[in-house]
Design an enzyme around this catalytic site. Sequence first.
Site, short mmCIF file in Angstrom:
data_model
loop_
_atom_site.label_atom_id
_atom_site.label_comp_id
_atom_site.label_asym_id
_atom_site.label_seq_id
_atom_site.Cartn_x
_atom_site.Cartn_y
_atom_site.Cartn_z
N HIS A 106 -15.66 64.99 -11.69
CA HIS A 106 -14.50 64.92 -10.80
C HIS A 106 -13.34 64.12 -11.42
O HIS A 106 -12.48 63.62 -10.70
CB HIS A 106 -14.89 64.31 -9.45
N CYS A 114 -0.91 65.81 -17.09
CA CYS A 114 0.40 66.40 -16.77
C CYS A 114 0.19 67.63 -15.91
O CYS A 114 -0.49 68.58 -16.33
CB CYS A 114 1.14 66.76 -18.05
N CYS A 133 5.52 63.02 -18.70
CA CYS A 133 4.44 63.38 -19.63
C CYS A 133 4.88 63.04 -21.05
O CYS A 133 5.97 63.45 -21.46
CB CYS A 133 4.16 64.87 -19.50
N LEU A 199 -30.14 56.14 0.71
CA LEU A 199 -30.54 55.29 1.84
C LEU A 199 -31.13 56.15 2.95
O LEU A 199 -31.87 55.67 3.80
CB LEU A 199 -29.33 54.53 2.40
#
Length: 230
Positions: A106, A114, A133, A199
Amino acid sequence: MSKIVILTGAGISAESGIETFRAEDGLWAQHRVEDVATPEGFMRDPELVVNFYNARRAQAAEVSPNAAHKALAQLEAEYDGEVVVITQNVDDLHERGGTQTLYHMHGHLKGALCASCGHRWPAPMVMQAGDTCPSCKAPAARPDIVWFGEMPYDMERLFDHLAQADIFAAIGTSGNVYPAAGFVAEARSNGAHTIEFNLEESAVGNQFAEHRTGPASQTVRKWVDELLGK
Ligand code: OAD
C-alpha cells in the site's frame, strides 16, 4: 527449502503506538476515507490529504518497532528457509526492526510520487500541496500511498510468493481490504498451512487453519521461537 510468507496490517504496529484504522477510536472513525484515501479526495482538497499524511509521517518517526517486528526480522535472519514479509502498513517499522525482504503493497510514508508523470522520490517530513516534481516540474507531488480505487504495488510478484508458500501467516489485519484479504485463500489453495494472529477473528478468519489469539508482540514472538526451535 521451505518458504514462509507473512502479511501484516495495522495491528502489528498498534503496540508501537500507531492507531489502527477500524478500531472504535481508529483513524477511520476520525477521518473520512473518501476525503483522505482516494484520488478524488486528493483532487478535491490536496492540502487536507497532504496534511493527513504529514501527521502520519511525524507520528511514525516518533515510535519504535516492537517485539513482533523484531521477531519477524530474527525469523528471516535465522530460519533455514525463505521468509517474505508483505505489509499493508505505510510506516517503516519493519525496516527499522531489521526485516530485509519486504513489500509495501500500500505504499509508504517515506515516498513521494508525481501524480502527473509517475516519478518517485523521498518525501520530505512535511509535504506541501502543490510541491513540484523534481523530474517533470509539475506541481503534482502526492504521498506514495496506494489509495482506494488504485492498484496495490507488486501484485504479480506477491502472487508468485503466495503460490510458493509452505506457511502463510496474517498478523494484525482485519481482512476487510482486498486484494490482501484474499491472500489466505490464494495461499491455502496452493497448499500452504495458514495461521492468523489477531486479537479477534478477522473478517476472513474462517479461512485460516490455525488461530493464535492475543497481542502480536507475544504471539508472534512465541511462534518465531517455535519455528527456530528455541
Ligand atoms: P485494520 O484497522 O482494519 O485492522 C487492524 C487489525 O489488527 C484488527 O483486526 C485488530 O483486531 C488487529 N489488532 C489490533 N491490535 C493488535 C495487536 N496488538 N496484536 C494483534 N492484532 C491486533 O487495519 P488493516 O487490516 O491493516 O489501506 O487495514 C487494511 C487497510 O485498510 C490499510 O492498509 C489501509 C486501510 O484503509 C489504505 O489506506 C489503502
